[in-house]
Design a protein around this motif. Structure first.
Motif, PDB file in Angstrom:
ATOM      1  N   LYS A   1       0.835  -1.197   0.000  1.00 32.13           N
ATOM      2  CA  LYS A   1       0.000   0.000   0.000  1.00 32.13           C
ATOM      3  C   LYS A   1       0.876   1.256   0.000  1.00 32.13           C
ATOM      4  O   LYS A   1       0.662   2.192  -0.795  1.00 32.13           O
ATOM      5  CB  LYS A   1      -0.897  -0.043   1.244  1.00 32.13           C
ATOM      6  CG  LYS A   1      -1.867   1.080   1.407  1.00 32.13           C
ATOM      7  CD  LYS A   1      -2.770   0.802   2.612  1.00 32.13           C
ATOM      8  CE  LYS A   1      -1.968   0.595   3.888  1.00 32.13           C
ATOM      9  NZ  LYS A   1      -2.833   0.353   5.060  1.00 32.13           N
ATOM     10  N   THR A   2       1.903   1.268   0.859  1.00 32.18           N
ATOM     11  CA  THR A   2       2.812   2.409   0.919  1.00 32.18           C
ATOM     12  C   THR A   2       3.651   2.496  -0.347  1.00 32.18           C
ATOM     13  O   THR A   2       3.902   3.592  -0.865  1.00 32.18           O
ATOM     14  CB  THR A   2       3.725   2.295   2.155  1.00 32.18           C
ATOM     15  OG1 THR A   2       2.925   2.369   3.337  1.00 32.18           O
ATOM     16  CG2 THR A   2       4.763   3.402   2.188  1.00 32.18           C
ATOM     17  N   ALA A   3       4.064   1.336  -0.867  1.00 33.02           N
ATOM     18  CA  ALA A   3       4.843   1.329  -2.108  1.00 33.02           C
ATOM     19  C   ALA A   3       4.069   1.995  -3.237  1.00 33.02           C
ATOM     20  O   ALA A   3       4.622   2.774  -4.019  1.00 33.02           O
ATOM     21  CB  ALA A   3       5.216  -0.101  -2.476  1.00 33.02           C
ATOM     22  N   ALA A   4       2.779   1.708  -3.321  1.00 32.96           N
ATOM     23  CA  ALA A   4       1.958   2.304  -4.380  1.00 32.96           C
ATOM     24  C   ALA A   4       1.834   3.811  -4.191  1.00 32.96           C
ATOM     25  O   ALA A   4       1.889   4.581  -5.167  1.00 32.96           O
ATOM     26  CB  ALA A   4       0.577   1.646  -4.397  1.00 32.96           C
ATOM     27  N   LYS A   5       1.660   4.245  -2.943  1.00 29.33           N
ATOM     28  CA  LYS A   5       1.546   5.689  -2.679  1.00 29.33           C
ATOM     29  C   LYS A   5       2.838   6.414  -3.032  1.00 29.33           C
ATOM     30  O   LYS A   5       2.822   7.497  -3.632  1.00 29.33           O
ATOM     31  CB  LYS A   5       1.186   5.916  -1.216  1.00 29.33           C
ATOM     32  CG  LYS A   5      -0.218   5.463  -0.845  1.00 29.33           C
ATOM     33  CD  LYS A   5      -0.481   5.648   0.636  1.00 29.33           C
ATOM     34  CE  LYS A   5      -1.880   5.170   1.012  1.00 29.33           C
ATOM     35  NZ  LYS A   5      -2.131   5.283   2.476  1.00 29.33           N
ATOM     36  N   LEU A   6       3.988   5.819  -2.655  1.00 29.70           N
ATOM     37  CA  LEU A   6       5.268   6.453  -2.965  1.00 29.70           C
ATOM     38  C   LEU A   6       5.520   6.463  -4.468  1.00 29.70           C
ATOM     39  O   LEU A   6       6.024   7.454  -5.013  1.00 29.70           O
ATOM     40  CB  LEU A   6       6.398   5.727  -2.237  1.00 29.70           C
ATOM     41  CG  LEU A   6       6.408   5.851  -0.706  1.00 29.70           C
ATOM     42  CD1 LEU A   6       7.475   4.945  -0.096  1.00 29.70           C
ATOM     43  CD2 LEU A   6       6.620   7.296  -0.271  1.00 29.70           C
ATOM     44  N   ALA A   7       5.147   5.383  -5.148  1.00 26.55           N
ATOM     45  CA  ALA A   7       5.340   5.328  -6.596  1.00 26.55           C
ATOM     46  C   ALA A   7       4.505   6.384  -7.297  1.00 26.55           C
ATOM     47  O   ALA A   7       4.915   6.944  -8.331  1.00 26.55           O
ATOM     48  CB  ALA A   7       4.998   3.933  -7.116  1.00 26.55           C
ATOM     49  N   SER A   8       3.328   6.663  -6.755  1.00 22.04           N
ATOM     50  CA  SER A   8       2.449   7.648  -7.386  1.00 22.04           C
ATOM     51  C   SER A   8       3.024   9.060  -7.343  1.00 22.04           C
ATOM     52  O   SER A   8       2.604   9.931  -8.105  1.00 22.04           O
ATOM     53  CB  SER A   8       1.068   7.623  -6.718  1.00 22.04           C
ATOM     54  OG  SER A   8       1.132   8.162  -5.402  1.00 22.04           O
ATOM     55  N   LEU A   9       4.000   9.307  -6.467  1.00 19.07           N
ATOM     56  CA  LEU A   9       4.635  10.622  -6.389  1.00 19.07           C
ATOM     57  C   LEU A   9       5.528  10.884  -7.600  1.00 19.07           C
ATOM     58  O   LEU A   9       5.852  12.047  -7.887  1.00 19.07           O
ATOM     59  CB  LEU A   9       5.472  10.741  -5.110  1.00 19.07           C
ATOM     60  CG  LEU A   9       4.720  10.576  -3.784  1.00 19.07           C
ATOM     61  CD1 LEU A   9       5.701  10.626  -2.615  1.00 19.07           C
ATOM     62  CD2 LEU A   9       3.657  11.655  -3.631  1.00 19.07           C
ATOM     63  N   ALA A  10       5.937   9.815  -8.270  1.00 18.47           N
ATOM     64  CA  ALA A  10       6.807   9.926  -9.459  1.00 18.47           C
ATOM     65  C   ALA A  10       8.047  10.765  -9.163  1.00 18.47           C
ATOM     66  O   ALA A  10       8.491  11.566 -10.002  1.00 18.47           O
ATOM     67  CB  ALA A  10       6.022  10.504 -10.637  1.00 18.47           C
ATOM     68  N   HIS A  11       8.620  10.603  -7.979  1.00 20.39           N
ATOM     69  CA  HIS A  11       9.825  11.339  -7.602  1.00 20.39           C
ATOM     70  C   HIS A  11      11.017  10.746  -8.347  1.00 20.39           C
ATOM     71  O   HIS A  11      11.244   9.535  -8.297  1.00 20.39           O
ATOM     72  CB  HIS A  11      10.038  11.244  -6.086  1.00 20.39           C
ATOM     73  CG  HIS A  11      11.048  12.203  -5.556  1.00 20.39           C
ATOM     74  ND1 HIS A  11      12.401  12.046  -5.762  1.00 20.39           N
ATOM     75  CD2 HIS A  11      10.908  13.334  -4.820  1.00 20.39           C
ATOM     76  CE1 HIS A  11      13.060  13.029  -5.175  1.00 20.39           C
ATOM     77  NE2 HIS A  11      12.167  13.825  -4.589  1.00 20.39           N
ATOM     78  N   PRO A  12      11.806  11.551  -9.031  1.00 22.89           N
ATOM     79  CA  PRO A  12      12.902  11.007  -9.858  1.00 22.89           C
ATOM     80  C   PRO A  12      13.997  10.315  -9.062  1.00 22.89           C
ATOM     81  O   PRO A  12      14.766   9.529  -9.630  1.00 22.89           O
ATOM     82  CB  PRO A  12      13.437  12.241 -10.590  1.00 22.89           C
ATOM     83  CG  PRO A  12      13.046  13.395  -9.719  1.00 22.89           C
ATOM     84  CD  PRO A  12      11.734  13.026  -9.117  1.00 22.89           C
ATOM     85  N   GLN A  13      14.096  10.596  -7.764  1.00 21.39           N
ATOM     86  CA  GLN A  13      15.164   9.989  -6.952  1.00 21.39           C
ATOM     87  C   GLN A  13      14.606   9.004  -5.922  1.00 21.39           C
ATOM     88  O   GLN A  13      15.252   8.713  -4.923  1.00 21.39           O
ATOM     89  CB  GLN A  13      15.968  11.089  -6.252  1.00 21.39           C
ATOM     90  CG  GLN A  13      16.730  11.966  -7.259  1.00 21.39           C
ATOM     91  CD  GLN A  13      17.298  13.204  -6.605  1.00 21.39           C
ATOM     92  OE1 GLN A  13      16.635  13.886  -5.832  1.00 21.39           O
ATOM     93  NE2 GLN A  13      18.560  13.480  -6.916  1.00 21.39           N
ATOM     94  N   LEU A  14      13.420   8.490  -6.214  1.00 28.39           N
ATOM     95  CA  LEU A  14      12.801   7.504  -5.339  1.00 28.39           C
ATOM     96  C   LEU A  14      12.493   6.250  -6.153  1.00 28.39           C
ATOM     97  O   LEU A  14      11.733   6.295  -7.121  1.00 28.39           O
ATOM     98  CB  LEU A  14      11.513   8.069  -4.726  1.00 28.39           C
ATOM     99  CG  LEU A  14      10.915   7.301  -3.545  1.00 28.39           C
ATOM    100  CD1 LEU A  14      11.883   7.261  -2.368  1.00 28.39           C
ATOM    101  CD2 LEU A  14       9.604   7.953  -3.111  1.00 28.39           C
ATOM    102  N   VAL A  15      13.106   5.138  -5.774  1.00 31.74           N
ATOM    103  CA  VAL A  15      12.960   3.879  -6.505  1.00 31.74           C
ATOM    104  C   VAL A  15      12.142   2.909  -5.652  1.00 31.74           C
ATOM    105  O   VAL A  15      12.404   2.742  -4.453  1.00 31.74           O
ATOM    106  CB  VAL A  15      14.331   3.254  -6.814  1.00 31.74           C
ATOM    107  CG1 VAL A  15      14.172   1.889  -7.489  1.00 31.74           C
ATOM    108  CG2 VAL A  15      15.166   4.193  -7.676  1.00 31.74           C
ATOM    109  N   ILE A  16      11.162   2.278  -6.264  1.00 30.91           N
ATOM    110  CA  ILE A  16      10.367   1.245  -5.595  1.00 30.91           C
ATOM    111  C   ILE A  16      10.718  -0.093  -6.244  1.00 30.91           C
ATOM    112  O   ILE A  16      10.493  -0.276  -7.443  1.00 30.91           O
ATOM    113  CB  ILE A  16       8.854   1.518  -5.709  1.00 30.91           C
ATOM    114  CG1 ILE A  16       8.523   2.946  -5.252  1.00 30.91           C
ATOM    115  CG2 ILE A  16       8.080   0.482  -4.907  1.00 30.91           C
ATOM    116  CD1 ILE A  16       8.897   3.246  -3.816  1.00 30.91           C
ATOM    117  N   THR A  17      11.261  -1.019  -5.474  1.00 28.93           N
ATOM    118  CA  THR A  17      11.658  -2.311  -6.031  1.00 28.93           C
ATOM    119  C   THR A  17      10.458  -3.260  -6.081  1.00 28.93           C
ATOM    120  O   THR A  17       9.500  -3.118  -5.316  1.00 28.93           O
ATOM    121  CB  THR A  17      12.782  -2.949  -5.202  1.00 28.93           C
ATOM    122  OG1 THR A  17      12.310  -3.199  -3.864  1.00 28.93           O
ATOM    123  CG2 THR A  17      13.996  -2.031  -5.139  1.00 28.93           C
ATOM    124  N   PRO A  18      10.493  -4.253  -6.967  1.00 29.02           N
ATOM    125  CA  PRO A  18       9.372  -5.199  -7.079  1.00 29.02           C
ATOM    126  C   PRO A  18       9.275  -6.114  -5.851  1.00 29.02           C
ATOM    127  O   PRO A  18      10.184  -6.169  -5.013  1.00 29.02           O
ATOM    128  CB  PRO A  18       9.732  -6.017  -8.333  1.00 29.02           C
ATOM    129  CG  PRO A  18      10.787  -5.247  -9.026  1.00 29.02           C
ATOM    130  CD  PRO A  18      11.519  -4.482  -7.982  1.00 29.02           C
TER     131      PRO A  18
END
Length: 323
Positions: free
Chosen positions: A295-312
């Protein structure tokens, strides 16, 4: 009792009378515990698809409920940590299986100086009506059982688990899952269902049912191949891979925005600051992978921050993350 459940009882009655080592098991390394000698009959009757005994779940003075005792192997392993009368309660609906477990536990007492048979209390009963009082158990375990149930009965079984668990207690399970929905002609085959081959649900469906039962956090700890249903023998358009999943579900309130499900995802910040703060309670230190729930991974990914990576998802999570 529904007919498919009666078929399951007959299958495991046969397995109690004549051990069937190939039933429901997967290849895995044995858990070595100093001073524990396991009777050979227990090993032969290991009708599981993984393990529910993990060091991270062990704590002093726990009361543990094991559903579907089989030959008693995992009940014995839990007793290794509890070492007190009634520390482990094991329930099974098959009289013959209880008799074999009782014999195996008596043999375990002869082989292990530390073990007494009264450490494991055996009761006739089933997952749909557990003979255990409300909120009296710290940990519930089941191995390769719940997949046998149709969804309606699975919901009841999960509700029963929550009923007997103390607040904050946990369900530890190992169960087969399907990588795609099992066709109806196989789901209707009662013997295949009893053999843990045709009742498997896709993981997302299984997790949804656990969350609907009121478990506020679910950790997926392991996921591995279990069986292959080949297209020829099972009349399928393509081979169907079944997997074994090990997970922990916690008797915690479900947050308003849904349960926290951990599948091994991490968030990594690579910027110039010491950390990344999303202003919603999540602080990600620079360069260090931080475990996050889906749930948090999806929220962080939605920010589309160029220096924030969400791993699978790695399908391996052992704690320490945030929601």
């Amino acid at each position: 009792m529904k007919e498919y459940l009666q078929t399951a009882i007959e299958v495991y009655k046969e397995a109690a009378i004549t051990p069937q080592p190939a039933l429901c098991c997967v290849q895995q390394a044995a858990l070595f515990l100093p001073g524990l000698v396991i009777p050979p009959a227990m090993e032969q009757m290991n009708y599981g698809c993984g393990t529910t005994v993990h060091l991270q779940d062990m704590a002093p003075d726990q009361r543990i409920l094991y559903i579907g005792v089989g030959g008693g192997l995992e009940a014995l392993k839990f007793a290794y940590f509890c070492r007190q009368p009634g520390g482990v309660v094991a329930v099974d609906p098959v009289d013959e299986m209880l008799d074999r477990a009782r014999i195996n536990l008596e043999e375990a007492a002869r082989l292990n100086d530390w073990f007494e048979p009264e450490f494991v209390e055996l009761y006739l009963g089933d997952a749909l009506d557990l003979p255990v009082a409300d909120a009296t158990v710290d940990l519930v375990a089941q191995n390769c059982l719940f997949n046998i149930f149709e969804p309606a009965e699975l919901r009841v079984a999960l509700q029963q688990v929550r009923r007997v668990l103390k607040p904050g207690g946990r369900l530890i399970l190992s169960d087969p899952i399907a990588t795609r929905p099992v066709p109806e002609h196989l789901r209707r085959d009662e013997r295949l269902r009893a053999m843990c081959l045709s009742g498997c649900l896709p993981l997302d469906t299984y997790l949804d049912l656990i969350a609907q039962a009121g478990f506020g956090q679910i950790d997926v700890r392991a996921r591995r191949p279990y069986r292959m249903l080949d297209r020829t023998r099972y009349n399928l358009p393509a081979d169907l891979l079944l997997e074994s999943v090990e997970l922990a579900a916690y008797n915690l309130p479900v947050p308003p925005d849904g349960p926290c499900i951990f599948t091994g995802k991490t968030a990594i910040y690579t910027g110039s600051d010491e950390h990344f703060d999303d202003r919603a309670g999540h602080i990600i230190p620079v360069d260090v992978p931080s475990a996050v729930c889906d749930k948090t991974a999806a929220k962080l990914a939605s920010l589309a921050h160029p220096q924030l990576v969400i791993t699978p998802s790695t399908w391996h999570y052992s704690g320490g993350g945030c929601c």
